[in-house]
Design a protein around this motif. Sequence first.
Motif, PDB file in Angstrom:
ATOM      1  N   ALA A  37      37.250  38.500  31.533  1.00  0.00           N
ATOM      2  CA  ALA A  37      38.056  37.353  31.948  1.00  0.00           C
ATOM      3  C   ALA A  37      37.304  36.538  32.993  1.00  0.00           C
ATOM      4  O   ALA A  37      36.312  36.992  33.560  1.00  0.00           O
ATOM      5  CB  ALA A  37      39.386  37.829  32.527  1.00  0.00           C
ATOM      6  N   VAL A  38      37.824  35.344  33.220  1.00  0.00           N
ATOM      7  CA  VAL A  38      37.349  34.515  34.321  1.00  0.00           C
ATOM      8  C   VAL A  38      38.525  34.362  35.285  1.00  0.00           C
ATOM      9  O   VAL A  38      39.636  34.029  34.869  1.00  0.00           O
ATOM     10  CB  VAL A  38      36.852  33.139  33.840  1.00  0.00           C
ATOM     11  N   ILE A  39      38.240  34.626  36.544  1.00  0.00           N
ATOM     12  CA  ILE A  39      39.254  34.607  37.601  1.00  0.00           C
ATOM     13  C   ILE A  39      38.910  33.499  38.580  1.00  0.00           C
ATOM     14  O   ILE A  39      37.742  33.334  38.953  1.00  0.00           O
ATOM     15  CB  ILE A  39      39.260  35.958  38.372  1.00  0.00           C
ATOM     16  N   GLU A  40      39.907  32.751  39.014  1.00  0.00           N
ATOM     17  CA  GLU A  40      39.696  31.732  40.038  1.00  0.00           C
ATOM     18  C   GLU A  40      40.336  32.201  41.338  1.00  0.00           C
ATOM     19  O   GLU A  40      41.533  32.520  41.376  1.00  0.00           O
ATOM     20  CB  GLU A  40      40.312  30.401  39.637  1.00  0.00           C
ATOM     21  N   ILE A  41      39.530  32.258  42.399  1.00  0.00           N
ATOM     22  CA  ILE A  41      40.036  32.611  43.728  1.00  0.00           C
ATOM     23  C   ILE A  41      40.220  31.317  44.508  1.00  0.00           C
ATOM     24  O   ILE A  41      39.330  30.463  44.530  1.00  0.00           O
ATOM     25  CB  ILE A  41      39.080  33.560  44.469  1.00  0.00           C
ATOM     26  N   TYR A  42      41.391  31.183  45.136  1.00  0.00           N
ATOM     27  CA  TYR A  42      41.705  29.977  45.892  1.00  0.00           C
ATOM     28  C   TYR A  42      42.415  30.344  47.187  1.00  0.00           C
ATOM     29  O   TYR A  42      42.905  31.475  47.350  1.00  0.00           O
ATOM     30  CB  TYR A  42      42.537  29.001  45.049  1.00  0.00           C
ATOM     31  N   GLU A  43      42.446  29.392  48.111  1.00  0.00           N
ATOM     32  CA  GLU A  43      43.072  29.600  49.416  1.00  0.00           C
ATOM     33  C   GLU A  43      44.304  28.720  49.530  1.00  0.00           C
ATOM     34  O   GLU A  43      44.310  27.571  49.091  1.00  0.00           O
ATOM     35  CB  GLU A  43      42.080  29.244  50.525  1.00  0.00           C
ATOM     36  N   ILE A  80      48.828  35.180  38.298  1.00  0.00           N
ATOM     37  CA  ILE A  80      48.273  35.439  39.631  1.00  0.00           C
ATOM     38  C   ILE A  80      48.146  36.948  39.779  1.00  0.00           C
ATOM     39  O   ILE A  80      49.136  37.672  39.703  1.00  0.00           O
ATOM     40  CB  ILE A  80      49.158  34.844  40.733  1.00  0.00           C
ATOM     41  N   ILE A  81      46.907  37.409  39.977  1.00  0.00           N
ATOM     42  CA  ILE A  81      46.660  38.849  40.043  1.00  0.00           C
ATOM     43  C   ILE A  81      46.300  39.333  41.443  1.00  0.00           C
ATOM     44  O   ILE A  81      46.424  40.523  41.723  1.00  0.00           O
ATOM     45  CB  ILE A  81      45.574  39.293  39.041  1.00  0.00           C
ATOM     46  N   ILE A  82      45.855  38.441  42.318  1.00  0.00           N
ATOM     47  CA  ILE A  82      45.590  38.809  43.710  1.00  0.00           C
ATOM     48  C   ILE A  82      46.458  37.920  44.581  1.00  0.00           C
ATOM     49  O   ILE A  82      46.506  36.703  44.384  1.00  0.00           O
ATOM     50  CB  ILE A  82      44.101  38.645  44.077  1.00  0.00           C
ATOM     51  N   GLU A  83      47.130  38.565  45.550  1.00  0.00           N
ATOM     52  CA  GLU A  83      48.029  37.807  46.415  1.00  0.00           C
ATOM     53  C   GLU A  83      47.874  38.214  47.871  1.00  0.00           C
ATOM     54  O   GLU A  83      47.667  39.386  48.191  1.00  0.00           O
ATOM     55  CB  GLU A  83      49.485  38.031  45.991  1.00  0.00           C
ATOM     56  N   ASN A  84      47.963  37.201  48.735  1.00  0.00           N
ATOM     57  CA  ASN A  84      48.112  37.374  50.183  1.00  0.00           C
ATOM     58  C   ASN A  84      46.973  38.087  50.899  1.00  0.00           C
ATOM     59  O   ASN A  84      47.205  38.786  51.886  1.00  0.00           O
ATOM     60  CB  ASN A  84      49.434  38.070  50.493  1.00  0.00           C
ATOM     61  N   LEU A  85      45.751  37.909  50.431  1.00  0.00           N
ATOM     62  CA  LEU A  85      44.609  38.470  51.153  1.00  0.00           C
ATOM     63  C   LEU A  85      44.366  37.671  52.428  1.00  0.00           C
ATOM     64  O   LEU A  85      44.525  36.452  52.440  1.00  0.00           O
ATOM     65  CB  LEU A  85      43.343  38.419  50.305  1.00  0.00           C
ATOM     66  N   LYS A  86      43.966  38.390  53.479  1.00  0.00           N
ATOM     67  CA  LYS A  86      43.641  37.752  54.753  1.00  0.00           C
ATOM     68  C   LYS A  86      42.162  37.960  55.037  1.00  0.00           C
ATOM     69  O   LYS A  86      41.627  39.036  54.784  1.00  0.00           O
ATOM     70  CB  LYS A  86      44.464  38.371  55.877  1.00  0.00           C
ATOM     71  N   LYS A  87      41.519  36.937  55.571  1.00  0.00           N
ATOM     72  CA  LYS A  87      40.115  37.039  55.955  1.00  0.00           C
ATOM     73  C   LYS A  87      40.028  37.879  57.219  1.00  0.00           C
ATOM     74  O   LYS A  87      40.738  37.644  58.186  1.00  0.00           O
ATOM     75  CB  LYS A  87      39.506  35.663  56.171  1.00  0.00           C
ATOM     76  N   ASN A  88      39.159  38.878  57.196  1.00  0.00           N
ATOM     77  CA  ASN A  88      38.966  39.779  58.324  1.00  0.00           C
ATOM     78  C   ASN A  88      37.463  39.981  58.490  1.00  0.00           C
ATOM     79  O   ASN A  88      36.900  40.903  57.918  1.00  0.00           O
ATOM     80  CB  ASN A  88      39.688  41.103  58.059  1.00  0.00           C
TER      81      ASN A  88
END
Length: 139
Positions: A37-43, A80-88
């Motif tokens: 698959a192709v996944i798009e990561i966005y903020e 939507i497969i990834i949710e609510n990640l925070k930059k650390n």
Amino acid sequence: MKYIYLLLIIALSISANGQTILGSWETYDDDTNEKKAVIEIYEMNNLYFAKIIKNIIGDKDAVCDKCKEDKKGKPIVGLIIIENLKKNGNKFDDGTILDPESGEIYSCHLEPINKDKLKVRGFLGFSVFGRTQYWIRKE
């Protein structure tokens, strides 16, 4: 004038080292190494999300039959497969990842390996029990 050149060099080196997870990533099957698959990561609102934008293997009109609640029966493309990640620091964590094949949701963290490779870890509990994949940036 020397100082302007020095500042320019420093600025360019900082931006070159600043790796972003934003954009499109290709995923691969753990067993066959076949592109999946192709996944798009966005903020959005200082949180990071990811959705499937292209399903490469299987039915292009597939739905998530094993998903629960509001995602049950939704098309895989757009899910939507990834949710609510925070930059650390250099990592992204405290979010969740959905495995559309099982319908299970796991804790998740992402870590850029370099500008074109992303370590994706889904796990239960204390990251001991889980699975790691490496996604490749789509050109």
